[in-house]
Design an enzyme around this catalytic site. Sequence first.
Site, PDB file in Angstrom:
ATOM      1  N   ASP A   7      48.098  32.476  42.190  1.00  0.00           N
ATOM      2  CA  ASP A   7      46.820  33.194  42.312  1.00  0.00           C
ATOM      3  C   ASP A   7      45.713  32.201  42.625  1.00  0.00           C
ATOM      4  O   ASP A   7      45.841  31.001  42.373  1.00  0.00           O
ATOM      5  CB  ASP A   7      46.494  33.956  41.021  1.00  0.00           C
ATOM      6  CG  ASP A   7      45.219  34.787  41.154  1.00  0.00           C
ATOM      7  OD1 ASP A   7      44.982  35.333  42.251  1.00  0.00           O
ATOM      8  OD2 ASP A   7      44.444  34.867  40.188  1.00  0.00           O
ATOM      9  N   SER A   8      44.615  32.737  43.152  1.00  0.00           N
ATOM     10  CA  SER A   8      43.457  31.884  43.438  1.00  0.00           C
ATOM     11  C   SER A   8      42.858  31.332  42.146  1.00  0.00           C
ATOM     12  O   SER A   8      42.163  30.331  42.161  1.00  0.00           O
ATOM     13  CB  SER A   8      42.399  32.694  44.187  1.00  0.00           C
ATOM     14  OG  SER A   8      42.047  33.828  43.412  1.00  0.00           O
ATOM     15  N   TYR A  39      38.619  32.947  46.344  1.00  0.00           N
ATOM     16  CA  TYR A  39      39.101  32.984  47.726  1.00  0.00           C
ATOM     17  C   TYR A  39      38.452  34.162  48.481  1.00  0.00           C
ATOM     18  O   TYR A  39      38.475  34.204  49.694  1.00  0.00           O
ATOM     19  CB  TYR A  39      40.618  33.207  47.759  1.00  0.00           C
ATOM     20  CG  TYR A  39      41.494  32.017  47.432  1.00  0.00           C
ATOM     21  CD1 TYR A  39      40.981  30.840  46.898  1.00  0.00           C
ATOM     22  CD2 TYR A  39      42.868  32.081  47.679  1.00  0.00           C
ATOM     23  CE1 TYR A  39      41.816  29.772  46.604  1.00  0.00           C
ATOM     24  CE2 TYR A  39      43.699  31.012  47.390  1.00  0.00           C
ATOM     25  CZ  TYR A  39      43.172  29.869  46.843  1.00  0.00           C
ATOM     26  OH  TYR A  39      44.009  28.818  46.560  1.00  0.00           O
ATOM     27  N   CYS A  71      47.472  37.239  44.155  1.00  0.00           N
ATOM     28  CA  CYS A  71      46.114  37.355  44.692  1.00  0.00           C
ATOM     29  C   CYS A  71      46.094  38.307  45.896  1.00  0.00           C
ATOM     30  O   CYS A  71      46.821  38.099  46.869  1.00  0.00           O
ATOM     31  CB  CYS A  71      45.641  35.966  45.116  1.00  0.00           C
ATOM     32  SG  CYS A  71      44.028  35.943  45.874  1.00  0.00           S
ATOM     33  N   ASN A  72      45.258  39.334  45.821  1.00  0.00           N
ATOM     34  CA  ASN A  72      45.171  40.299  46.926  1.00  0.00           C
ATOM     35  C   ASN A  72      44.587  39.667  48.179  1.00  0.00           C
ATOM     36  O   ASN A  72      45.017  39.951  49.288  1.00  0.00           O
ATOM     37  CB  ASN A  72      44.312  41.488  46.520  1.00  0.00           C
ATOM     38  CG  ASN A  72      45.013  42.372  45.519  1.00  0.00           C
ATOM     39  OD1 ASN A  72      45.568  43.398  45.875  1.00  0.00           O
ATOM     40  ND2 ASN A  72      45.021  41.975  44.257  1.00  0.00           N
ATOM     41  N   GLU A 153      35.253  37.194  34.860  1.00  0.00           N
ATOM     42  CA  GLU A 153      35.458  35.820  34.381  1.00  0.00           C
ATOM     43  C   GLU A 153      34.486  35.450  33.271  1.00  0.00           C
ATOM     44  O   GLU A 153      34.770  34.571  32.470  1.00  0.00           O
ATOM     45  CB  GLU A 153      35.371  34.840  35.553  1.00  0.00           C
ATOM     46  CG  GLU A 153      36.483  35.146  36.534  1.00  0.00           C
ATOM     47  CD  GLU A 153      36.899  33.999  37.404  1.00  0.00           C
ATOM     48  OE1 GLU A 153      36.082  33.098  37.616  1.00  0.00           O
ATOM     49  OE2 GLU A 153      38.049  34.026  37.877  1.00  0.00           O
ATOM     50  N   CYS A 183      42.496  44.070  43.438  1.00  0.00           N
ATOM     51  CA  CYS A 183      42.087  42.704  43.107  1.00  0.00           C
ATOM     52  C   CYS A 183      42.650  42.356  41.725  1.00  0.00           C
ATOM     53  O   CYS A 183      42.670  43.215  40.838  1.00  0.00           O
ATOM     54  CB  CYS A 183      40.561  42.615  43.097  1.00  0.00           C
ATOM     55  SG  CYS A 183      39.943  41.013  42.551  1.00  0.00           S
ATOM     56  N   THR A 184      43.068  41.112  41.583  1.00  0.00           N
ATOM     57  CA  THR A 184      43.681  40.658  40.322  1.00  0.00           C
ATOM     58  C   THR A 184      42.821  40.941  39.089  1.00  0.00           C
ATOM     59  O   THR A 184      43.341  41.217  38.019  1.00  0.00           O
ATOM     60  CB  THR A 184      43.895  39.133  40.363  1.00  0.00           C
ATOM     61  OG1 THR A 184      42.706  38.522  40.870  1.00  0.00           O
ATOM     62  CG2 THR A 184      45.087  38.763  41.189  1.00  0.00           C
ATOM     63  N   HIS A 185      41.482  40.837  39.260  1.00  0.00           N
ATOM     64  CA  HIS A 185      40.595  40.905  38.097  1.00  0.00           C
ATOM     65  C   HIS A 185      40.256  42.324  37.637  1.00  0.00           C
ATOM     66  O   HIS A 185      39.767  42.507  36.536  1.00  0.00           O
ATOM     67  CB  HIS A 185      39.263  40.216  38.426  1.00  0.00           C
ATOM     68  CG  HIS A 185      39.362  38.735  38.555  1.00  0.00           C
ATOM     69  ND1 HIS A 185      40.220  38.117  39.432  1.00  0.00           N
ATOM     70  CD2 HIS A 185      38.701  37.739  37.912  1.00  0.00           C
ATOM     71  CE1 HIS A 185      40.070  36.807  39.329  1.00  0.00           C
ATOM     72  NE2 HIS A 185      39.158  36.552  38.418  1.00  0.00           N
TER      73      HIS A 185
END
Length: 264
Positions: A7-8, A39, A71-72, A153, A183-185
């Site tokens: 992942d980024s 990213y 990571c998308n 984050e 998205c990962t988040h």
Amino acid sequence: MKIGIFDSGLGGLIIARSIRKMMPEYDYVYLGDTKRVPYGNRSHEAVFEFTKQGVEYLFKKENCAIVIIACNTASARALRRIQQEYLVQNFPERKVLGVLVPTAEECAKYKRVGIIGTAGTITSNTFVDEIEKLNTKTKIFQNPAPMLVPLAEEGEKVRAVPFLNEYLKPFKAKKIEALALGCTHYPFFKKEIRKILPKNIKIISQDEIVPKKLKDYFVRHPEISKQFSKGKTTKILLTDLTKNIEKLSKKWFGKDAKPELIKL
Ligand code: DGL
């Protein structure tokens, strides 16, 4: 051999945790490029270069048989090229998979679907292309949600609500049946998103769909999965490590997260 997850940054730990939960028997290596995250607003070329370096590290230094790009943005902007150029030339017997295709497969079950993601993912149009390959009748509506990564984050769920309202508003008029969190988040805000959207709209969250699809893939591809070692270990490798990054790693992966610093 191990299973690599790239992942980024740290967001992919949410999906890594759910993959490990579904298949705890294997050995995992998570690599998060925390030094160069995000990213989402970078050029195609930069995302490709960074992702290739991460994949190469996982193959060469960690002996991974497969790398899952959590990571998308990297799945949208670098995956095809990595599969078609880098892999073919360097590791033809190994595999790199992304998270967009399994998400698109889920989206293609609906007639009207919404997608939120980083600016990079949305402008690449990759979700639209992948869904249309599977179902030309699905109507797709996209909206970038750039502020959600930094808010996640910082652990800011309450402060994210006005942004979520703004990003989700256009979908209400479109009468979507499902919304994909691209998205990962974004799974971090699942409860807040649930409260904003009408109850009948299904939320497609990658931490819920990818582990199952990956398990099916391993069953269909024994030539890959028979190489996996079964030591029940997980290594977390990061390109930058601070107290805050360590804290967030534990929050998103679990208390046993012990991130190590590496150089790509
Ligand atoms: N991992 C990225 C994604 O899923 C989000 C963070 C970033 O912009 O690097 O798109």
